[in-house]
Write an enzyme that holds these catalytic residues in place. Structure first.
Site, mmCIF file in Angstrom:
data_model
loop_
_atom_site.group_PDB
_atom_site.id
_atom_site.type_symbol
_atom_site.label_atom_id
_atom_site.label_comp_id
_atom_site.label_asym_id
_atom_site.label_seq_id
_atom_site.Cartn_x
_atom_site.Cartn_y
_atom_site.Cartn_z
ATOM 1 N N ASP A 284 -5.338 -3.826 -2.557
ATOM 2 C CA ASP A 284 -4.356 -3.413 -1.542
ATOM 3 C C ASP A 284 -3.647 -4.593 -0.862
ATOM 4 O O ASP A 284 -4.285 -5.497 -0.317
ATOM 5 C CB ASP A 284 -5.091 -2.593 -0.488
ATOM 6 C CG ASP A 284 -4.162 -1.831 0.418
ATOM 7 O OD1 ASP A 284 -3.455 -2.466 1.210
ATOM 8 O OD2 ASP A 284 -4.143 -0.585 0.342
ATOM 9 N N SER B 9 0.825 -1.201 0.000
ATOM 10 C CA SER B 9 0.000 0.000 0.000
ATOM 11 C C SER B 9 0.870 1.267 0.000
ATOM 12 O O SER B 9 1.723 1.426 -0.865
ATOM 13 C CB SER B 9 -0.951 -0.034 1.202
ATOM 14 O OG SER B 9 -2.017 0.868 1.031
#
Length: 294
Positions: free
Chosen positions: A164, A50
């Site tokens: 993510d 991320s």
């Protein structure tokens, strides 16, 4: 029986760096990298999920200082203009405009050609497994790694719909074990809060013209009761899950050094607080390095 202390890391020794997921808190990792470099650590490999993939990829490409200066020059409104609404798509934002701005800033390098070994970690939702992106376009990998479900649309890489990396690997320690680094340093985004539970940090009042952001972000206070907005509930739920997974990852595969960023340093979307967060990361890194005797 007292457990043995991990071996010391010597200045100039090859180290791998693990950068965690944490939304805007991830910007503190810029300050961490700056503190490590000042003390002579030789970072030869980075794995990130991320926002950790964003910071790590830019450092691996040699563009972290340019990114820091670009961020620190931006205010809230300039940052919001980089978010293109995901109309008709399964998320708030597409991320296309943001990635275009980052390409303009840092070019379009390929991961395998970077001077520092780099791995961006994403998640394949259909197969329910981690994906380690170590080849191909840097921005495709980073865009997939920060595709927070519901916030940014999934991103297709090599025919797979990815989201993510923090969903399964908020602190992707295992992804660094492919490198020839002698030691491992991890940056955990879920450190002890700066403010006692029940006493949240003061929030900036919503600005005029950003009513949609005020409704999106939450929390809203009514009397003594705090009403959390939808995205705030999602963000806190993800953060709680990621904190637990990160604790397990640290216990199963402990690094030589862990630098912890307070989990209440900012709201996950407050990227316009870059200067403050970078300084926080630098201070937390210095504190951890001093405590470990480096």
């Amino acid at each position: 029986m007292t457990p043995a202390e991990p071996p010391k890391i010597h200045a100039g020794e090859k180290v791998a760096l693990v950068l965690g997921a944490g939304g805007a808190r991830g910007l503190a990792q810029i300050g961490v990298i700056e503190a490590l470099e000042r003390r002579g650590f030789n970072i030869v490999a980075i794995a990130g999920s991320s926002s950790g993939a964003l910071v790590g990829g830019l450092h691996a490409a040699g563009k972290l200082h340019a990114y820091r200066d670009w961020l620190c020059a931006m205010d809230r409104n300039a940052m919001l203009r980089l978010l293109d609404p995901g109309l008709g798509r399964p998320a708030l934002f597409q991320g296309t405009r943001l990635i275009a701005a980052l390409r303009e800033l840092a070019g379009s390098p390929r991961i395998e050609e970077l001077p520092i070994d780099f791995t961006a970690v994403a998640v394949d939702l259909l197969r329910q497994r981690e994906v380690w992106l170590r080849k191909g376009d840097l921005w495709d990998a980073i865009r997939a790694s920060f595709a927070i479900p519901g916030v940014f649309t999934p991103h297709t890489v090599h025919g797979r719909e990815l989201v993510d990396g923090g969903l399964l690997a908020p602190l992707p320690i295992a992804a660094t074990r492919l490198s020839d680094a002698h030691r491992l340093i991890a940056v955990d985004m879920h450190g002890w809060p700066q403010h006692p539970p029940g006493e949240p940090a003061e929030e900036e009042p919503p600005e005029s013209g950003n009513g949609w952001l005020a409704r999106w972000r939450g929390p809203e206070r009514s009397g003594r009761r705090t009403q959390l907005g939808l995205t705030e509930v999602v963000a806190r739920s993800l953060d709680t899950m990621q904190a637990q997974i990160a604790r397990v990852q640290l216990a199963l595969d402990p690094p030589e050094l862990v630098i912890r960023i307070p989990r209440d340093a900012c709201q996950f979307y407050e990227f316009w607080r870059a200067r403050e967060l970078i300084e926080l990361g630098r201070a937390e890194a210095e504190k951890a390095l001093d405590a470990a005797g480096y």
